[in-house]
Scaffold this motif. Structure first.
Motif, PDB file in Angstrom:
ATOM      1  N   LEU A   1      12.210   8.776  -5.424  1.00  0.00           N
ATOM      2  CA  LEU A   1      12.867   9.017  -6.705  1.00  0.00           C
ATOM      3  C   LEU A   1      13.296   7.367  -6.949  1.00  0.00           C
ATOM      4  CD1 LEU A   1      15.401  11.846  -6.258  1.00  0.00           C
ATOM      5  CD2 LEU A   1      13.087  11.597  -7.811  1.00  0.00           C
ATOM      6  N   SER A   2      13.647   6.601  -5.840  1.00  0.00           N
ATOM      7  CA  SER A   2      13.979   5.188  -6.011  1.00  0.00           C
ATOM      8  C   SER A   2      12.789   4.284  -6.518  1.00  0.00           C
ATOM      9  CB  SER A   2      14.877   4.720  -4.974  1.00  0.00           C
ATOM     10  OG  SER A   2      15.058   3.261  -4.823  1.00  0.00           O
ATOM     11  N   VAL A   3      11.794   4.406  -5.772  1.00  0.00           N
ATOM     12  CA  VAL A   3      10.318   3.695  -5.846  1.00  0.00           C
ATOM     13  C   VAL A   3       9.754   4.040  -7.038  1.00  0.00           C
ATOM     14  CG1 VAL A   3       8.216   3.465  -5.049  1.00  0.00           C
ATOM     15  CG2 VAL A   3      10.114   3.526  -3.334  1.00  0.00           C
ATOM     16  N   ARG A   4       9.884   5.417  -7.604  1.00  0.00           N
ATOM     17  CA  ARG A   4       9.132   5.663  -8.845  1.00  0.00           C
ATOM     18  C   ARG A   4      10.054   5.242 -10.150  1.00  0.00           C
ATOM     19  NH1 ARG A   4       7.461  11.524  -6.558  1.00  0.00           N
ATOM     20  NH2 ARG A   4       5.663  10.722  -5.357  1.00  0.00           N
ATOM     21  N   GLY A   5      11.510   5.332  -9.792  1.00  0.00           N
ATOM     22  CA  GLY A   5      12.163   4.856 -11.062  1.00  0.00           C
ATOM     23  C   GLY A   5      12.166   3.528 -11.135  1.00  0.00           C
ATOM     24  N   THR A   6      12.155   2.815  -9.980  1.00  0.00           N
ATOM     25  CA  THR A   6      11.904   1.153 -10.253  1.00  0.00           C
ATOM     26  C   THR A   6      10.418   0.849 -10.846  1.00  0.00           C
ATOM     27  OG1 THR A   6      13.216   0.728  -8.060  1.00  0.00           O
ATOM     28  CG2 THR A   6      11.799  -1.033  -8.957  1.00  0.00           C
TER      29      THR A   6
ATOM     30  N   ALA B   1       0.683  -1.265  -0.136  1.00  0.00           N
ATOM     31  CA  ALA B   1       0.164  -0.059  -0.084  1.00  0.00           C
ATOM     32  C   ALA B   1       0.669   1.306  -0.009  1.00  0.00           C
ATOM     33  CB  ALA B   1      -0.928   0.055   1.273  1.00  0.00           C
ATOM     34  N   GLY B   2       2.008   1.155   0.855  1.00  0.00           N
ATOM     35  CA  GLY B   2       2.767   2.294   0.758  1.00  0.00           C
ATOM     36  C   GLY B   2       3.530   2.529  -0.595  1.00  0.00           C
ATOM     37  N   LEU B   3       4.005   1.319  -1.050  1.00  0.00           N
ATOM     38  CA  LEU B   3       4.932   1.585  -2.374  1.00  0.00           C
ATOM     39  C   LEU B   3       3.671   2.243  -3.523  1.00  0.00           C
ATOM     40  CD1 LEU B   3       6.774  -1.639  -2.341  1.00  0.00           C
ATOM     41  CD2 LEU B   3       7.725   0.735  -2.305  1.00  0.00           C
ATOM     42  N   LEU B   4       2.519   1.769  -3.489  1.00  0.00           N
ATOM     43  CA  LEU B   4       1.634   2.177  -4.470  1.00  0.00           C
ATOM     44  C   LEU B   4       1.288   3.651  -4.483  1.00  0.00           C
ATOM     45  CD1 LEU B   4      -0.793  -1.055  -4.879  1.00  0.00           C
ATOM     46  CD2 LEU B   4       0.794  -0.369  -6.599  1.00  0.00           C
ATOM     47  N   ALA B   5       1.222   4.078  -2.901  1.00  0.00           N
ATOM     48  CA  ALA B   5       0.847   5.426  -2.596  1.00  0.00           C
ATOM     49  C   ALA B   5       1.885   6.178  -3.219  1.00  0.00           C
ATOM     50  CB  ALA B   5       0.436   5.480  -1.345  1.00  0.00           C
ATOM     51  N   VAL B   6       3.127   5.939  -3.044  1.00  0.00           N
ATOM     52  CA  VAL B   6       4.334   6.685  -3.434  1.00  0.00           C
ATOM     53  C   VAL B   6       4.265   6.676  -4.889  1.00  0.00           C
ATOM     54  CG1 VAL B   6       6.681   6.786  -3.278  1.00  0.00           C
ATOM     55  CG2 VAL B   6       5.866   6.392  -1.237  1.00  0.00           C
ATOM     56  N   ILE B   7       4.209   5.787  -5.607  1.00  0.00           N
ATOM     57  CA  ILE B   7       4.087   5.619  -6.878  1.00  0.00           C
ATOM     58  C   ILE B   7       3.306   6.637  -7.747  1.00  0.00           C
ATOM     59  CG2 ILE B   7       4.101   4.099  -9.024  1.00  0.00           C
ATOM     60  CD1 ILE B   7       5.294   1.786  -7.284  1.00  0.00           C
ATOM     61  N   THR B   8       1.889   6.359  -7.144  1.00  0.00           N
ATOM     62  CA  THR B   8       0.729   7.048  -7.737  1.00  0.00           C
ATOM     63  C   THR B   8       0.373   8.425  -7.387  1.00  0.00           C
ATOM     64  OG1 THR B   8      -0.834   6.056  -6.367  1.00  0.00           O
ATOM     65  CG2 THR B   8      -0.226   4.812  -8.492  1.00  0.00           C
ATOM     66  N   TRP B   9       1.289   8.828  -6.224  1.00  0.00           N
ATOM     67  CA  TRP B   9       1.004  10.046  -5.461  1.00  0.00           C
ATOM     68  C   TRP B   9       0.936  11.258  -6.275  1.00  0.00           C
ATOM     69  CZ3 TRP B   9      -1.512  10.178  -1.188  1.00  0.00           C
ATOM     70  CH2 TRP B   9      -1.666  11.421  -0.537  1.00  0.00           C
ATOM     71  N   PRO B  10       1.793  11.511  -7.502  1.00  0.00           N
ATOM     72  CA  PRO B  10       1.898  12.621  -8.335  1.00  0.00           C
ATOM     73  C   PRO B  10       0.491  12.768  -9.254  1.00  0.00           C
ATOM     74  CG  PRO B  10       3.729  11.618  -8.468  1.00  0.00           C
ATOM     75  CD  PRO B  10       3.191  10.944  -7.776  1.00  0.00           C
ATOM     76  N   LEU B  11      -0.093  11.500  -9.514  1.00  0.00           N
ATOM     77  CA  LEU B  11      -1.439  11.621 -10.343  1.00  0.00           C
ATOM     78  C   LEU B  11      -2.534  11.735  -9.339  1.00  0.00           C
ATOM     79  CD1 LEU B  11      -2.798  10.982 -12.659  1.00  0.00           C
ATOM     80  CD2 LEU B  11      -3.027   8.482 -11.951  1.00  0.00           C
ATOM     81  N   ARG B  12      -2.530  11.403  -7.863  1.00  0.00           N
ATOM     82  CA  ARG B  12      -3.428  11.865  -6.989  1.00  0.00           C
ATOM     83  C   ARG B  12      -3.543  13.527  -6.878  1.00  0.00           C
ATOM     84  NH1 ARG B  12      -3.759  14.613  -1.868  1.00  0.00           N
ATOM     85  NH2 ARG B  12      -5.348  13.873  -0.645  1.00  0.00           N
ATOM     86  N   ASP B  13      -2.074  13.749  -6.782  1.00  0.00           N
ATOM     87  CA  ASP B  13      -2.190  15.491  -6.841  1.00  0.00           C
ATOM     88  C   ASP B  13      -2.692  16.189  -7.895  1.00  0.00           C
ATOM     89  OD1 ASP B  13      -1.020  15.423  -4.105  1.00  0.00           O
ATOM     90  OD2 ASP B  13       1.053  15.582  -4.876  1.00  0.00           O
ATOM     91  N   ARG B  14      -2.384  15.647  -9.058  1.00  0.00           N
ATOM     92  CA  ARG B  14      -3.181  16.239 -10.317  1.00  0.00           C
ATOM     93  C   ARG B  14      -4.484  16.068 -10.295  1.00  0.00           C
ATOM     94  NH1 ARG B  14       0.744  13.871 -15.032  1.00  0.00           N
ATOM     95  NH2 ARG B  14       2.671  14.821 -14.480  1.00  0.00           N
ATOM     96  N   LEU B  15      -5.220  15.020  -9.698  1.00  0.00           N
ATOM     97  CA  LEU B  15      -6.794  14.811  -9.757  1.00  0.00           C
ATOM     98  C   LEU B  15      -7.106  15.802  -8.676  1.00  0.00           C
ATOM     99  CD1 LEU B  15      -7.234  11.105  -9.883  1.00  0.00           C
ATOM    100  CD2 LEU B  15      -7.492  12.777 -11.713  1.00  0.00           C
ATOM    101  N   VAL B  16      -6.531  16.037  -7.440  1.00  0.00           N
ATOM    102  CA  VAL B  16      -6.966  17.246  -6.537  1.00  0.00           C
ATOM    103  C   VAL B  16      -6.941  18.359  -7.194  1.00  0.00           C
ATOM    104  CG1 VAL B  16      -6.702  17.795  -4.284  1.00  0.00           C
ATOM    105  CG2 VAL B  16      -6.539  15.403  -4.688  1.00  0.00           C
ATOM    106  N   ALA B  17      -5.666  18.651  -7.795  1.00  0.00           N
ATOM    107  CA  ALA B  17      -5.456  19.967  -7.899  1.00  0.00           C
ATOM    108  C   ALA B  17      -6.342  20.729  -9.149  1.00  0.00           C
ATOM    109  CB  ALA B  17      -4.305  20.209  -8.701  1.00  0.00           C
ATOM    110  N   ARG B  18      -6.997  19.498  -9.903  1.00  0.00           N
ATOM    111  CA  ARG B  18      -8.142  19.817 -10.884  1.00  0.00           C
ATOM    112  C   ARG B  18      -9.466  19.978 -10.171  1.00  0.00           C
ATOM    113  NH1 ARG B  18      -6.887  16.772 -16.339  1.00  0.00           N
ATOM    114  NH2 ARG B  18      -4.796  17.731 -16.944  1.00  0.00           N
TER     115      ARG B  18
END
Length: 341
Positions: free
Chosen positions: A201-206, A30-47
């Motif tokens: 950076l490491s998690v999203r790069g992986t 759950a933590g890894l998926l949250a870190v990976i997809t967090w930029p997309l979550r921020d974009r959705l909230v910003a819109r």
């Protein structure tokens, strides 16, 4: 006295880890998926999308992305099994003649042909053989079914807990990050800032490396399936791409397709597909994947390679993320030591 204040928190962390040992994997995913997809979550909230709606949408996208191909596979297998059932029914009505190549088998050809003519060449013999075989193996199958049934139920529970935790992280992620940052700054005042920078950076790069390679292998092997004459190459390519996300998935996929071609009598195509898959897999796993993963955190090739291999061999799939992260931390410390006066 300096380190005495860490004894109680460390003992509590060990006790908590022991208490949650069966659910650490769910929390980690759950933590890894949250870190990976967090930029997309921020974009959705910003819109302007509410946090609950954005969390629900992201969760739905993940579920469809991971389980959508499984539905396609089940549908395709349903058609194939229906064809196999019709073929078996037809063979049971007329009998199955012994193949000609059995005559050329040394030493055992007469016994095998006699057994074949007695059990398979007569009408109804195939059905009787299947019933007899099922009667012999049914006790073993029932035990295996109970074992796999309990395993499937346990994994379903872990998956539910992972998705539930991920949903909560999407809703209250900033608060969780604030608490973690505060604790990390108190426990590791000299190193936490570097760890905080390296982890995403490491998690999203992986994740980027894994997904990019999975798409590449799905396309390349899908084209190879079409050239080799495999049935439904597009579907097999999609399945291969998804299996490539896990260690050993891609070689399992093209090996099974090669065996399918071999069973259909296309020995040359089966051998060519297997050799091409092995060469392509070696190049991807040993050169392309480490390069993609190491680029985000500026890691050398060998560090990423051994991080991936060590992580997978020690921790399984989740080690694909832990290994490169630990290597990134190591190289961050080494670079920091070099820049000190």
């Amino acid at each position: 006295m300096r380190y005495s204040s860490y004894v109680l928190p460390l003992a509590f962390a060990i006790a908590l880890g022991f208490l949650l040992q069966h659910f650490i994997g769910s929390l980690a995913w759950a933590g890894l998926l949250a870190v990976i997809t967090w930029p997309l979550r921020d974009r959705l909230v910003a819109r302007g999308l509410p946090p609950v709606a954005s969390a629900s949408l992201l969760l739905l996208m993940l579920v469809i992305g991971f389980f959508g191909p499984s539905l396609l596979l089940i549908k395709a297998l349903g058609h194939e099994l229906a064809g196999v059932q019709r073929l078996l029914a037809r063979l049971n009505e007329v009998g199955v003649a012994a193949p000609l190549w059995l005559v050329e088998v040394p030493l055992v050809s007469e016994r095998v042909i006699a057994w074949w003519n007695e059990h398979l060449a007569v009408p109804g013999g195939l059905n009787a053989l299947i019933q007899t075989t099922l009667g012999d193996v049914l006790p073993h199958l029932s035990g295996a079914a109970r074992f796999w049934g309990s395993t499937i139920l346990a994994n379903a529970l872990y998956l539910f807990l992972t998705l539930l935790t991920l949903f909560i992280l999407y809703l209250h992620g900033p608060t969780v990050v604030r608490y973690v940052d505060g604790a990390g700054a108190r426990l590791l005042p000299e190193h936490y800032a570097n760890l905080r920078r390296i982890l995403p950076l490491s998690v999203r790069g992986t994740a980027l490396g894994l997904c990019s390679i999975a798409i590449l292998e799905g396309i390349v092997l899908g084209v190879a399936y079409a050239i080799a004459g495999a049935p439904a190459p597009a579907l097999l390519g999609v399945i291969t791409g998804y299996l490539a996300l896990i260690p050993g998935g891609a070689p399992l996929s093209f090996t099974l397709v090669s065996l399918l071609l071999l069973g259909q009598g296309h020995a040359g195509a089966a051998l060519g597909l297997f050799v091409w898959g092995a060469v392509e897999l070696f190049m991807v796993d040993k050169f392309i994947r480490p390069k993609l993963i190491g680029r985000r955190v500026n890691l050398p090739f060998l560090a990423v390679l051994f991080g991936l291999l060590g992580g997978v061999s020690t921790m399984g799939v989740i080690g694909l993320f832990v290994g490169p992260f630990m290597m990134a931390v190591l190289y961050g410390w080494l670079r920091a030591e070099q820049t000190r006066p």
